[in-house]
Motif scaffolding. Structure first.
Motif, PDB file in Angstrom:
ATOM      1  N   LYS A  71       0.846  -1.201   0.000  1.00  0.00           N
ATOM      2  CA  LYS A  71       0.000   0.000   0.000  1.00  0.00           C
ATOM      3  C   LYS A  71       0.876   1.243   0.000  1.00  0.00           C
ATOM      4  CE  LYS A  71      -4.206  -1.665   2.139  1.00  0.00           C
ATOM      5  NZ  LYS A  71      -5.178  -1.446   3.209  1.00  0.00           N
ATOM      6  N   GLU A  72       0.399   2.256  -0.676  1.00  0.00           N
ATOM      7  CA  GLU A  72       1.104   3.540  -0.720  1.00  0.00           C
ATOM      8  C   GLU A  72       0.249   4.600  -0.052  1.00  0.00           C
ATOM      9  OE1 GLU A  72       4.170   4.208  -1.725  1.00  0.00           O
ATOM     10  OE2 GLU A  72       4.594   2.199  -2.454  1.00  0.00           O
ATOM     11  N   PRO A  73       0.842   5.441   0.746  1.00  0.00           N
ATOM     12  CA  PRO A  73       2.246   5.426   1.136  1.00  0.00           C
ATOM     13  C   PRO A  73       2.492   4.416   2.249  1.00  0.00           C
ATOM     14  CG  PRO A  73       1.149   7.253   2.217  1.00  0.00           C
ATOM     15  CD  PRO A  73       0.118   6.569   1.350  1.00  0.00           C
ATOM     16  N   ASN A  74       3.761   4.050   2.443  1.00  0.00           N
ATOM     17  CA  ASN A  74       4.158   3.262   3.599  1.00  0.00           C
ATOM     18  C   ASN A  74       5.539   3.725   4.038  1.00  0.00           C
ATOM     19  OD1 ASN A  74       6.355   1.322   2.671  1.00  0.00           O
ATOM     20  ND2 ASN A  74       4.744   0.792   1.195  1.00  0.00           N
ATOM     21  N   ILE A  75       5.936   3.358   5.240  1.00  0.00           N
ATOM     22  CA  ILE A  75       7.166   3.928   5.801  1.00  0.00           C
ATOM     23  C   ILE A  75       8.430   3.494   5.059  1.00  0.00           C
ATOM     24  CG2 ILE A  75       6.156   4.281   8.063  1.00  0.00           C
ATOM     25  CD1 ILE A  75       7.813   1.942   9.078  1.00  0.00           C
ATOM     26  N   MET A  76       8.312   2.516   4.180  1.00  0.00           N
ATOM     27  CA  MET A  76       9.468   2.091   3.398  1.00  0.00           C
ATOM     28  C   MET A  76       9.575   2.840   2.068  1.00  0.00           C
ATOM     29  SD  MET A  76      10.914   0.147   5.446  1.00  0.00           S
ATOM     30  CE  MET A  76      12.209  -0.503   4.421  1.00  0.00           C
ATOM     31  N   THR A  77       8.551   3.623   1.719  1.00  0.00           N
ATOM     32  CA  THR A  77       8.576   4.361   0.455  1.00  0.00           C
ATOM     33  C   THR A  77       8.441   5.874   0.627  1.00  0.00           C
ATOM     34  OG1 THR A  77       6.183   4.100   0.140  1.00  0.00           O
ATOM     35  CG2 THR A  77       7.616   2.390  -0.809  1.00  0.00           C
ATOM     36  N   ILE A  78       8.025   6.319   1.791  1.00  0.00           N
ATOM     37  CA  ILE A  78       7.881   7.756   2.039  1.00  0.00           C
ATOM     38  C   ILE A  78       9.266   8.396   1.975  1.00  0.00           C
ATOM     39  CG2 ILE A  78       7.217   9.478   3.766  1.00  0.00           C
ATOM     40  CD1 ILE A  78       5.039   7.500   4.687  1.00  0.00           C
ATOM     41  N   PRO A  79       9.419   9.516   1.252  1.00  0.00           N
ATOM     42  CA  PRO A  79      10.758  10.051   0.966  1.00  0.00           C
ATOM     43  C   PRO A  79      11.497  10.733   2.116  1.00  0.00           C
ATOM     44  CG  PRO A  79       9.077  11.390  -0.107  1.00  0.00           C
ATOM     45  CD  PRO A  79       8.376  10.214   0.502  1.00  0.00           C
ATOM     46  N   THR A  80      10.798  11.260   3.131  1.00  0.00           N
ATOM     47  CA  THR A  80      11.501  11.952   4.215  1.00  0.00           C
ATOM     48  C   THR A  80      11.017  11.461   5.578  1.00  0.00           C
ATOM     49  OG1 THR A  80       9.923  13.782   4.438  1.00  0.00           O
ATOM     50  CG2 THR A  80      11.696  14.049   2.802  1.00  0.00           C
ATOM     51  N   LEU A  81      11.875  11.594   6.574  1.00  0.00           N
ATOM     52  CA  LEU A  81      11.473  11.202   7.932  1.00  0.00           C
ATOM     53  C   LEU A  81      10.381  12.102   8.485  1.00  0.00           C
ATOM     54  CD1 LEU A  81      14.722   9.959   9.638  1.00  0.00           C
ATOM     55  CD2 LEU A  81      12.561   8.764   9.487  1.00  0.00           C
ATOM     56  N   PHE A  82      10.360  13.367   8.099  1.00  0.00           N
ATOM     57  CA  PHE A  82       9.282  14.258   8.515  1.00  0.00           C
ATOM     58  C   PHE A  82       7.939  13.689   8.059  1.00  0.00           C
ATOM     59  CE2 PHE A  82       6.308  17.703   7.718  1.00  0.00           C
ATOM     60  CZ  PHE A  82       6.337  18.403   8.926  1.00  0.00           C
ATOM     61  N   GLU A  83       7.877  13.252   6.801  1.00  0.00           N
ATOM     62  CA  GLU A  83       6.642  12.681   6.270  1.00  0.00           C
ATOM     63  C   GLU A  83       6.323  11.324   6.916  1.00  0.00           C
ATOM     64  OE1 GLU A  83       6.063  13.824   1.774  1.00  0.00           O
ATOM     65  OE2 GLU A  83       8.208  13.501   2.184  1.00  0.00           O
ATOM     66  N   VAL A  84       7.358  10.561   7.271  1.00  0.00           N
ATOM     67  CA  VAL A  84       7.138   9.314   8.006  1.00  0.00           C
ATOM     68  C   VAL A  84       6.477   9.627   9.349  1.00  0.00           C
ATOM     69  CG1 VAL A  84       8.259   7.380   9.180  1.00  0.00           C
ATOM     70  CG2 VAL A  84       8.982   8.010   6.870  1.00  0.00           C
ATOM     71  N   ALA A  85       6.985  10.647  10.060  1.00  0.00           N
ATOM     72  CA  ALA A  85       6.404  11.044  11.347  1.00  0.00           C
ATOM     73  C   ALA A  85       4.945  11.471  11.166  1.00  0.00           C
ATOM     74  CB  ALA A  85       7.226  12.152  11.990  1.00  0.00           C
ATOM     75  N   GLU A  86       4.658  12.226  10.111  1.00  0.00           N
ATOM     76  CA  GLU A  86       3.266  12.622   9.826  1.00  0.00           C
ATOM     77  C   GLU A  86       2.392  11.392   9.608  1.00  0.00           C
ATOM     78  OE1 GLU A  86       2.878  16.866   7.613  1.00  0.00           O
ATOM     79  OE2 GLU A  86       3.663  15.245   6.374  1.00  0.00           O
ATOM     80  N   HIS A  87       2.888  10.449   8.831  1.00  0.00           N
ATOM     81  CA  HIS A  87       2.135   9.233   8.503  1.00  0.00           C
ATOM     82  C   HIS A  87       1.849   8.409   9.761  1.00  0.00           C
ATOM     83  CE1 HIS A  87       0.681   6.071   5.882  1.00  0.00           C
ATOM     84  NE2 HIS A  87       1.479   5.196   6.476  1.00  0.00           N
ATOM     85  N   VAL A  88       2.866   8.190  10.570  1.00  0.00           N
ATOM     86  CA  VAL A  88       2.695   7.412  11.801  1.00  0.00           C
ATOM     87  C   VAL A  88       1.746   8.150  12.753  1.00  0.00           C
ATOM     88  CG1 VAL A  88       3.876   6.481  13.836  1.00  0.00           C
ATOM     89  CG2 VAL A  88       4.905   6.244  11.565  1.00  0.00           C
ATOM     90  N   GLY A  89       1.868   9.466  12.839  1.00  0.00           N
ATOM     91  CA  GLY A  89       0.966  10.259  13.679  1.00  0.00           C
ATOM     92  C   GLY A  89      -0.488  10.113  13.267  1.00  0.00           C
ATOM     93  N   LYS A  90      -0.744  10.110  11.956  1.00  0.00           N
ATOM     94  CA  LYS A  90      -2.114   9.937  11.455  1.00  0.00           C
ATOM     95  C   LYS A  90      -2.663   8.555  11.815  1.00  0.00           C
ATOM     96  CE  LYS A  90      -1.591  13.118   7.586  1.00  0.00           C
ATOM     97  NZ  LYS A  90      -1.381  13.239   6.142  1.00  0.00           N
ATOM     98  N   ILE A  91      -1.825   7.532  11.681  1.00  0.00           N
ATOM     99  CA  ILE A  91      -2.268   6.178  12.029  1.00  0.00           C
ATOM    100  C   ILE A  91      -2.549   6.085  13.525  1.00  0.00           C
ATOM    101  CG2 ILE A  91      -1.554   3.751  12.177  1.00  0.00           C
ATOM    102  CD1 ILE A  91      -0.057   4.184   9.518  1.00  0.00           C
ATOM    103  N   LEU A  92      -1.645   6.631  14.353  1.00  0.00           N
ATOM    104  CA  LEU A  92      -1.841   6.608  15.809  1.00  0.00           C
ATOM    105  C   LEU A  92      -3.148   7.305  16.178  1.00  0.00           C
ATOM    106  CD1 LEU A  92      -0.925   6.100  18.724  1.00  0.00           C
ATOM    107  CD2 LEU A  92       0.465   8.179  18.549  1.00  0.00           C
ATOM    108  N   LYS A  93      -3.371   8.478  15.640  1.00  0.00           N
ATOM    109  CA  LYS A  93      -4.594   9.231  15.940  1.00  0.00           C
ATOM    110  C   LYS A  93      -5.834   8.441  15.511  1.00  0.00           C
ATOM    111  CE  LYS A  93      -6.809  13.685  15.148  1.00  0.00           C
ATOM    112  NZ  LYS A  93      -6.674  15.008  14.525  1.00  0.00           N
ATOM    113  N   ARG A  94      -5.788   7.835  14.321  1.00  0.00           N
ATOM    114  CA  ARG A  94      -6.929   7.061  13.815  1.00  0.00           C
ATOM    115  C   ARG A  94      -7.216   5.850  14.702  1.00  0.00           C
ATOM    116  NH1 ARG A  94      -5.314   5.485   8.659  1.00  0.00           N
ATOM    117  NH2 ARG A  94      -4.826   3.403   9.388  1.00  0.00           N
ATOM    118  N   VAL A  95      -6.162   5.134  15.113  1.00  0.00           N
ATOM    119  CA  VAL A  95      -6.353   3.960  15.978  1.00  0.00           C
ATOM    120  C   VAL A  95      -6.986   4.373  17.301  1.00  0.00           C
ATOM    121  CG1 VAL A  95      -5.114   2.220  17.346  1.00  0.00           C
ATOM    122  CG2 VAL A  95      -4.560   2.527  14.932  1.00  0.00           C
ATOM    123  N   ILE A  96      -6.495   5.423  17.910  1.00  0.00           N
ATOM    124  CA  ILE A  96      -7.041   5.887  19.187  1.00  0.00           C
ATOM    125  C   ILE A  96      -8.492   6.334  19.025  1.00  0.00           C
ATOM    126  CG2 ILE A  96      -6.864   7.671  20.986  1.00  0.00           C
ATOM    127  CD1 ILE A  96      -3.788   7.478  20.659  1.00  0.00           C
TER     128      ILE A  96
END
Length: 174
Positions: A71-96
């Motif tokens: 699936k896109e995006p994923n942490i192995m294809t996202i180009p910057t760590l800033f965007e990785v942090a954004e992506h993980v933050g969105k998943i964390l917020k959604r799970v909670i």
């Protein structure tokens, strides 16, 4: 009780975490709190978790499923760590939000995440992701983050740790 600390120093990054969890007086277990993702010579991403174990495991499950399913995006294809942090933050917020939907007690499903590493072409970065999905980045003024039971180690890091400290000395402080 969880203790995770991550340092972003001039010489590099340090990640330390314990494996003990506590869900009551008689329910102490061991679970990994540091998870590593990467491709050799391309990217290294370390993720540390604290808080509700089910929430943390759900976030990790989503991240791993995205990679496995391509699936896109994923942490192995996202180009910057800033965007990785954004992506993980969105998943964390959604799970909670999904767990809390319709419940009056929200704080017990909270989780915090430290994420850091390096993607080829970029500098090492370290982020502290809050349960709300937002995050802050480590700086030369504040080179360390702690999550979990931080009251024991924080005074030592606040007084002794500096951005320019050699990695071996910083490891001892941690």
């Amino acid at each position: 009780m969880t203790y995770c600390v991550a340092l972003s120093l001039k010489e590099g990054l340090i990640f330390i975490s314990d494996t003990r969890t506590n869900a009551g007086v008689d329910h102490i277990s061991i679970f990994r709190k540091m998870h590593v993702f990467g491709k050799e010579n391309e990217r290294f991403i370390a993720l540390q978790t604290s808080g509700n174990l089910a929430t943390s495991q759900a976030v990790l499950g989503h991240l791993r499923n995205e990679i496995t399913l391509g699936k896109e995006p994923n942490i192995m294809t996202i180009p910057t760590l800033f965007e990785v942090a954004e992506h993980v933050g969105k998943i964390l917020k959604r799970v909670i939000q999904q767990v809390n939907d319709g419940l009056s007690e929200q704080s017990s499903y909270s989780s915090s995440i430290l994420i850091g590493g390096q993607i080829i072409g970029g500098k090492p970065k370290l982020y502290n992701i809050y349960p709300q999905g937002n995050f802050i980045q480590a700086t030369t003024d504040t080179p360390s983050f702690q999550i979990g039971e931080s009251k024991y180690g924080k005074p030592i890091l606040d007084r002794a740790l500096t951005y320019d400290m050699p990695l071996d000395e910083a490891l001892r402080c941690s």
